[in-house]
Design a protein around this motif. Sequence first.
Motif, PDB file in Angstrom:
ATOM      1  N   ARG A   1      12.624 -31.757  12.294  1.00 53.20           N
ATOM      2  CA  ARG A   1      12.915 -30.321  12.225  1.00 53.20           C
ATOM      3  C   ARG A   1      14.279 -29.995  12.819  1.00 53.20           C
ATOM      4  O   ARG A   1      14.565 -28.841  13.118  1.00 53.20           O
ATOM      5  CB  ARG A   1      11.854 -29.536  12.995  1.00 53.20           C
TER       6      ARG A   1
ATOM      7  N   ASP B   1       6.169 -36.956  24.226  1.00 56.89           N
ATOM      8  CA  ASP B   1       6.281 -37.242  22.796  1.00 56.89           C
ATOM      9  C   ASP B   1       4.976 -36.892  22.088  1.00 56.89           C
ATOM     10  O   ASP B   1       4.977 -36.358  20.980  1.00 56.89           O
ATOM     11  CB  ASP B   1       6.615 -38.720  22.618  1.00 56.89           C
TER      12      ASP B   1
ATOM     13  N   LYS C   1       4.513 -32.895  21.775  1.00 58.64           N
ATOM     14  CA  LYS C   1       5.552 -32.034  21.201  1.00 58.64           C
ATOM     15  C   LYS C   1       5.126 -31.303  19.937  1.00 58.64           C
ATOM     16  O   LYS C   1       5.746 -30.325  19.557  1.00 58.64           O
ATOM     17  CB  LYS C   1       6.823 -32.844  20.952  1.00 58.64           C
TER      18      LYS C   1
ATOM     19  N   GLY D   1      16.892 -18.102  32.675  1.00 61.08           N
ATOM     20  CA  GLY D   1      16.382 -19.370  32.176  1.00 61.08           C
ATOM     21  C   GLY D   1      17.389 -20.491  32.264  1.00 61.08           C
ATOM     22  O   GLY D   1      17.052 -21.606  32.621  1.00 61.08           O
TER      23      GLY D   1
ATOM     24  N   HIS E   1      13.829 -21.438  28.991  1.00 62.81           N
ATOM     25  CA  HIS E   1      14.743 -22.147  29.877  1.00 62.81           C
ATOM     26  C   HIS E   1      15.718 -23.047  29.146  1.00 62.81           C
ATOM     27  O   HIS E   1      16.781 -23.357  29.650  1.00 62.81           O
ATOM     28  CB  HIS E   1      13.957 -22.931  30.921  1.00 62.81           C
ATOM     29  N   SER E   2      15.321 -23.480  27.983  1.00 60.48           N
ATOM     30  CA  SER E   2      16.249 -24.303  27.222  1.00 60.48           C
ATOM     31  C   SER E   2      15.800 -24.268  25.761  1.00 60.48           C
ATOM     32  O   SER E   2      14.748 -23.701  25.456  1.00 60.48           O
ATOM     33  CB  SER E   2      16.239 -25.732  27.760  1.00 60.48           C
ATOM     34  N   PHE E   3      16.609 -24.848  24.889  1.00 61.42           N
ATOM     35  CA  PHE E   3      16.217 -24.934  23.480  1.00 61.42           C
ATOM     36  C   PHE E   3      16.406 -26.363  23.008  1.00 61.42           C
ATOM     37  O   PHE E   3      17.457 -26.954  23.220  1.00 61.42           O
ATOM     38  CB  PHE E   3      17.025 -23.944  22.644  1.00 61.42           C
ATOM     39  N   ALA E   4      15.371 -26.906  22.402  1.00 59.93           N
ATOM     40  CA  ALA E   4      15.403 -28.304  21.985  1.00 59.93           C
ATOM     41  C   ALA E   4      16.263 -28.465  20.737  1.00 59.93           C
ATOM     42  O   ALA E   4      16.683 -27.484  20.131  1.00 59.93           O
ATOM     43  CB  ALA E   4      13.987 -28.789  21.727  1.00 59.93           C
ATOM     44  N   SER E   5      16.495 -29.697  20.343  1.00 62.56           N
ATOM     45  CA  SER E   5      17.384 -29.961  19.209  1.00 62.56           C
ATOM     46  C   SER E   5      16.829 -29.378  17.913  1.00 62.56           C
ATOM     47  O   SER E   5      17.552 -29.218  16.942  1.00 62.56           O
ATOM     48  CB  SER E   5      17.598 -31.457  19.059  1.00 62.56           C
ATOM     49  N   ASP E   6      15.519 -29.042  17.872  1.00 61.40           N
ATOM     50  CA  ASP E   6      14.961 -28.429  16.670  1.00 61.40           C
ATOM     51  C   ASP E   6      15.012 -26.902  16.747  1.00 61.40           C
ATOM     52  O   ASP E   6      14.463 -26.212  15.894  1.00 61.40           O
ATOM     53  CB  ASP E   6      13.524 -28.908  16.434  1.00 61.40           C
ATOM     54  N   GLY E   7      15.660 -26.358  17.795  1.00 57.93           N
ATOM     55  CA  GLY E   7      15.829 -24.917  17.908  1.00 57.93           C
ATOM     56  C   GLY E   7      14.637 -24.201  18.511  1.00 57.93           C
ATOM     57  O   GLY E   7      14.655 -22.988  18.645  1.00 57.93           O
ATOM     58  N   ARG E   8      13.570 -24.947  18.869  1.00 57.77           N
ATOM     59  CA  ARG E   8      12.418 -24.274  19.484  1.00 57.77           C
ATOM     60  C   ARG E   8      12.655 -24.136  20.977  1.00 57.77           C
ATOM     61  O   ARG E   8      13.292 -24.990  21.597  1.00 57.77           O
ATOM     62  CB  ARG E   8      11.138 -25.084  19.237  1.00 57.77           C
TER      63      ARG E   8
ATOM     64  N   ILE F   1      12.137 -24.125  24.971  1.00 48.00           N
ATOM     65  CA  ILE F   1      11.408 -24.907  25.969  1.00 48.00           C
ATOM     66  C   ILE F   1      11.238 -23.999  27.161  1.00 48.00           C
ATOM     67  O   ILE F   1      12.211 -23.656  27.811  1.00 48.00           O
ATOM     68  CB  ILE F   1      12.203 -26.146  26.414  1.00 48.00           C
TER      69      ILE F   1
ATOM     70  N   ARG G   1      19.467 -23.679  17.378  1.00 51.80           N
ATOM     71  CA  ARG G   1      19.627 -23.896  18.812  1.00 51.80           C
ATOM     72  C   ARG G   1      20.848 -23.154  19.336  1.00 51.80           C
ATOM     73  O   ARG G   1      20.811 -22.509  20.374  1.00 51.80           O
ATOM     74  CB  ARG G   1      19.758 -25.393  19.100  1.00 51.80           C
TER      75      ARG G   1
END
Lengths: 403, 248
Positions: free
Chosen positions: B219, A12, A15, B127, A43-50, A52, B225
């Motif tokens: 955000r 947290d 981030k 990924g 590898h993944s995308f967080a809920s804010d679209g950035r 990970i 996403r």
Amino acid sequence: MDIKEKLKILADSAKYDASCSSSGSTRSNKNGLGNASYSGICHSFASDGRCISLLKILLTNCCIFDCKYCLNRKSNNIKRAMFTPEEICAITINFYRRNYIEGLFLSSGILKNPDYTMELLIKTIELLRYKYHFNGYIHAKAIPGASPYLLKKLGHLVDRLSANIELPTQEGLKLLAPNKNSDNVTKIMQYVKDNHSKSYVPAGQSTQMVIGATNETDLNIMAKSSDMYQKYHLKRVFYSAYIPVNKDKLLPSLLTPPLKRENRLYQADWLLRYYNFKVTDLLDEASPNFNLLIDPKADYALRHLEEFPKEINTASYYDLLKVPGIGVTSAKRIIKSRKYFKITFNDLKKMGIVIKRAKYFITCNNRYCMDLSLLNKKFIESNLVLAQHKDLKPKLNQLSLFS
Amino acid sequence: MNQVYIYKDTLEDLLTLIAFLLKNKLKPSNIKDTRFSPSLLDEVVTLNLKPNPQVFSKLTLGNTNLMKIIYYVYLSSHEYKELIIYYLCLNTQKYPSTILNMYNLKCVNLALKISHQVSNEAHKLKGFIRFQELTNNCLYAKITPTNNCLEILSNHFKKRLKNEYWLIHDPNRGIISIYDKKNYYIISEQNLKLNLETKDTKYEDLWCTFYDTIGIKERRNDRCRMNFMPKKYWKNILEMSRNNEKSN
């Protein structure tokens, strides 16, 4: 405190760091675990679209500094936690084996003093590299004010180092981060630039600025970025829209973070690095901020309409790059193909050029797509803006059969 | 009658057939693998050709870029991929060195687009693929891609997870890649009995905790996403499938 709660607290706190790229390194797997991928992998995308791609955590969120904008500042009353090096290794290795992450992003609050903190970081990463034979990507934060010999040691262990400049102007820094000194940050950048090699910080260095916490203009920010790109050969400058996490008289109160502004800055940043633009092409003292309605490249084209239209079959590479709707890939494609055949409007579509943007600024075999009298700023601007903001278009109501 | 030529499900076989067609100046109306079921107007032609290992470099004149593109098109799920490869080979004879720059030819254009899609999907999966640890310490992952990415992924993880035993399973195609710390083998799933008992979920829980924490609430942007991580992959991505269960 169990490891789950620690992870929650320390992820947290980490981030707000924007950097997440895992590209630029070619570290291979020397009979251990993992390798780096030159292009980077999300590898993944967080809920804010950035994206990970790295396990982004702090070693500890205890800090002796009191920077106004920071969640972890000394005077904040929040839960504090600290990982042991073994804990970080266990999480990294086990996440990596399951293909959750591309590597580790390790940063830290400042504990006791910069050197002590830096030694802890080095100890953790050494354990990961030598005991667990981990060859994945590691991005570490250099602690401003730490000794050069520690910087040297850390640089040989990691793929990317970064030190955050935090605020684009010296005055802003003095106001909001009185314990920080921008000289300490530039010293790190200079050191990394001078020592950069295949075995020292192979993926280069990056930095980050908070946007909208102080009252600097986009021109200030872009000038600072371009200056740093030239001076320290940075790989990236990250821009992070200011999100109010603390209440302080010195901080602006915003309802929403300036995300569109951040977007425009990133677009301009790309223009600087890949499109051969200069800051003075994009902004000047008379208009020091970006147009939020239209992207910087289209804005440039509209202000320099006398340079257009460009002839696709003869324009140089850099001229092609100036056309909105033509990117690096398509420009290269055009250059390659036009040796073998004359390119027409139809071919452009097939080659991946965004015709609905590019058509106003180009000719194919000396033919313009519309009447040449329409090559004026007002007409093109309104069309481009309308194409981008579909919500502005007047809605056509479908006739109902039954009303 | 539409002449549909049938090949025996390998790339080498397809290329041998194409080389034969080109040599005899035969123009196929379609080329299909053995699963093809003909309609009334189709005339199925099955030739018994001996696969020639050198046919690939012969057809592409040793152009490695072209070889890669043909291979990727072959892996795709495009309806007419065989025909595209045929026309690509035909045009290679006409433009031996410049074939890949001839964007105005439909086959070149399509081939480049398709191979781009395949390599894109494979890159995404590098990924998005998630391994589970089985009780025998072997890593197991399930994928359901649109294109056949198994071999590209196996090559990637052969380097990355060198000292692990792993399995990658593509149930839609019924194939599985199995790695024994030296090499991977792609076999049919019927030849393998799987015991998919998983170990404890400590790190899976930790990962989901991390995922839920790392997003910045102010955000939040679901559309962004979704653009980067399309919904069709979610069922095999641990953190997304779990969140979906929670919300249902």
